[in-house]
Scaffold this motif. Structure first.
Motif, short mmCIF file in Angstrom:
data_model
loop_
_atom_site.label_atom_id
_atom_site.label_comp_id
_atom_site.label_asym_id
_atom_site.label_seq_id
_atom_site.Cartn_x
_atom_site.Cartn_y
_atom_site.Cartn_z
N ILE A 27 0.89 -1.16 0.00
CA ILE A 27 0.00 0.00 0.00
C ILE A 27 0.92 1.21 0.00
O ILE A 27 1.61 1.47 0.98
CB ILE A 27 -0.94 0.02 1.22
CG1 ILE A 27 -1.84 -1.21 1.21
CG2 ILE A 27 -1.75 1.31 1.24
CD1 ILE A 27 -2.76 -1.30 2.40
N CYS A 28 0.98 1.89 -1.13
CA CYS A 28 1.94 2.98 -1.31
C CYS A 28 1.31 4.32 -0.99
O CYS A 28 0.23 4.64 -1.48
CB CYS A 28 2.47 2.96 -2.73
SG CYS A 28 3.36 1.44 -3.11
N HIS A 29 2.02 5.08 -0.18
CA HIS A 29 1.56 6.40 0.25
C HIS A 29 2.42 7.49 -0.38
O HIS A 29 3.61 7.30 -0.60
CB HIS A 29 1.70 6.56 1.76
CG HIS A 29 0.79 5.69 2.56
ND1 HIS A 29 0.88 4.32 2.55
CD2 HIS A 29 -0.22 6.00 3.40
CE1 HIS A 29 -0.04 3.83 3.36
NE2 HIS A 29 -0.72 4.81 3.88
N LYS A 56 -0.15 7.21 -9.74
CA LYS A 56 -1.49 6.64 -9.65
C LYS A 56 -2.01 6.14 -10.99
O LYS A 56 -2.68 5.12 -11.05
CB LYS A 56 -2.47 7.69 -9.07
CG LYS A 56 -3.88 7.19 -8.92
CD LYS A 56 -3.95 6.05 -7.93
CE LYS A 56 -5.34 5.48 -7.78
NZ LYS A 56 -5.33 4.26 -7.01
N PRO A 74 -1.77 1.64 -13.00
CA PRO A 74 -2.48 1.48 -11.72
C PRO A 74 -2.52 0.06 -11.17
O PRO A 74 -2.79 -0.13 -9.99
CB PRO A 74 -3.88 1.99 -12.03
CG PRO A 74 -4.01 1.91 -13.50
CD PRO A 74 -2.64 2.08 -14.08
N SER A 75 -2.21 -0.94 -11.98
CA SER A 75 -2.31 -2.32 -11.48
C SER A 75 -1.02 -2.82 -10.84
O SER A 75 -1.01 -3.89 -10.25
CB SER A 75 -2.69 -3.26 -12.63
OG SER A 75 -1.67 -3.26 -13.61
N CYS A 123 2.23 -3.12 -8.22
CA CYS A 123 2.26 -3.14 -6.76
C CYS A 123 2.70 -1.82 -6.15
O CYS A 123 2.40 -1.54 -4.99
CB CYS A 123 3.16 -4.25 -6.26
SG CYS A 123 4.91 -4.00 -6.69
N GLU A 163 0.42 4.34 -6.46
CA GLU A 163 0.01 5.13 -5.29
C GLU A 163 -1.44 4.84 -4.95
O GLU A 163 -2.30 4.80 -5.80
CB GLU A 163 0.21 6.62 -5.60
CG GLU A 163 -0.14 7.51 -4.47
CD GLU A 163 -1.46 8.24 -4.68
OE1 GLU A 163 -2.08 8.60 -3.67
OE2 GLU A 163 -1.88 8.45 -5.82
N GLU A 164 -1.69 4.62 -3.67
CA GLU A 164 -3.04 4.31 -3.21
C GLU A 164 -3.53 5.30 -2.17
O GLU A 164 -4.73 5.49 -2.03
CB GLU A 164 -3.08 2.89 -2.65
CG GLU A 164 -2.77 1.85 -3.70
CD GLU A 164 -2.63 0.46 -3.12
OE1 GLU A 164 -2.95 0.26 -1.94
OE2 GLU A 164 -2.20 -0.42 -3.86
N VAL A 165 -2.63 5.87 -1.41
CA VAL A 165 -3.02 6.78 -0.33
C VAL A 165 -2.26 8.09 -0.51
O VAL A 165 -1.05 8.09 -0.70
CB VAL A 165 -2.69 6.17 1.06
CG1 VAL A 165 -3.02 7.15 2.16
CG2 VAL A 165 -3.44 4.86 1.25
#
Length: 164
Positions: free
Chosen positions: A89-91, A111, A115-116, A118, A121-123
């Motif tokens: 989970i990348c911030h 992002k 996007p797929s 690992c 960016e997710e947060v």
């Protein structure tokens, strides 16, 4: 007994991780500890990962961080103990002293380019001092992609106020 941490990364992250390791080494040395307790493997091939998985006399534990293929490969083929982790989970944190135009480009790339993967960016955490200015610009840029923004109450309010 010193604990040694060995990092092995893919070629895509080489420059960033190398800079982080150099900073870690400098900080560790300032604390009076041998900076060689952190090592970065220089070879980024799949073979180097395989060799770590088979390093029975040398590796005490693998903690694979990456995509599901890497994690599955470690769990299925490692001859050393391996902790099965989830995908990352990348911030990204936006500080109040950054170049906002550059920040928006970085977030868009992290992002939206792939996007797929690992390390997508997710947060996103934005310093409240720049949120009112940067969030509307970011939203405008990301609206061209199929991206869903999930905002906390303050961020949502900031965007709503900008539309008035």
């Amino acid at each position: 007994m010193e604990i040694l941490s060995i990092l092995r990364i893919g070629k895509e992250a080489w420059n960033s991780v190398n800079a982080i390791v150099q900073a870690l080494e400098a900080g560790i040395e300032q604390c009076g500890v041998n900076p060689n307790i952190v090592q970065l493997i220089q070879v980024t091939t799949h073979q180097s990962a395989n060799e770590l998985m088979e390093g029975v006399a040398y590796i005490d534990l693998l903690i694979p961080r990456g995509g599901k293929n890497l994690i599955s490969r470690c769990v299925e083929h490692a001859k050393v103990p391996c902790i099965q982790t989830g995908t990352s989970i990348c911030h990204i944190y936006v500080d109040d002293e950054v170049n906002q135009d550059m920040t928006i480009k970085i977030i868009e790339n992290a992002k939206c380019s792939r996007p797929s993967v690992c390390n997508a960016e997710e947060v996103l955490l934005v310093n409240s001092k720049v949120a009112n200015d940067s969030l509307p610009k970011l939203k405008k840029q990301l609206d061209t992609y199929p991206v869903e923004l999930r905002l906390d109450d303050r961020a949502q309010k900031s965007l709503m106020e900008q539309k008035l």
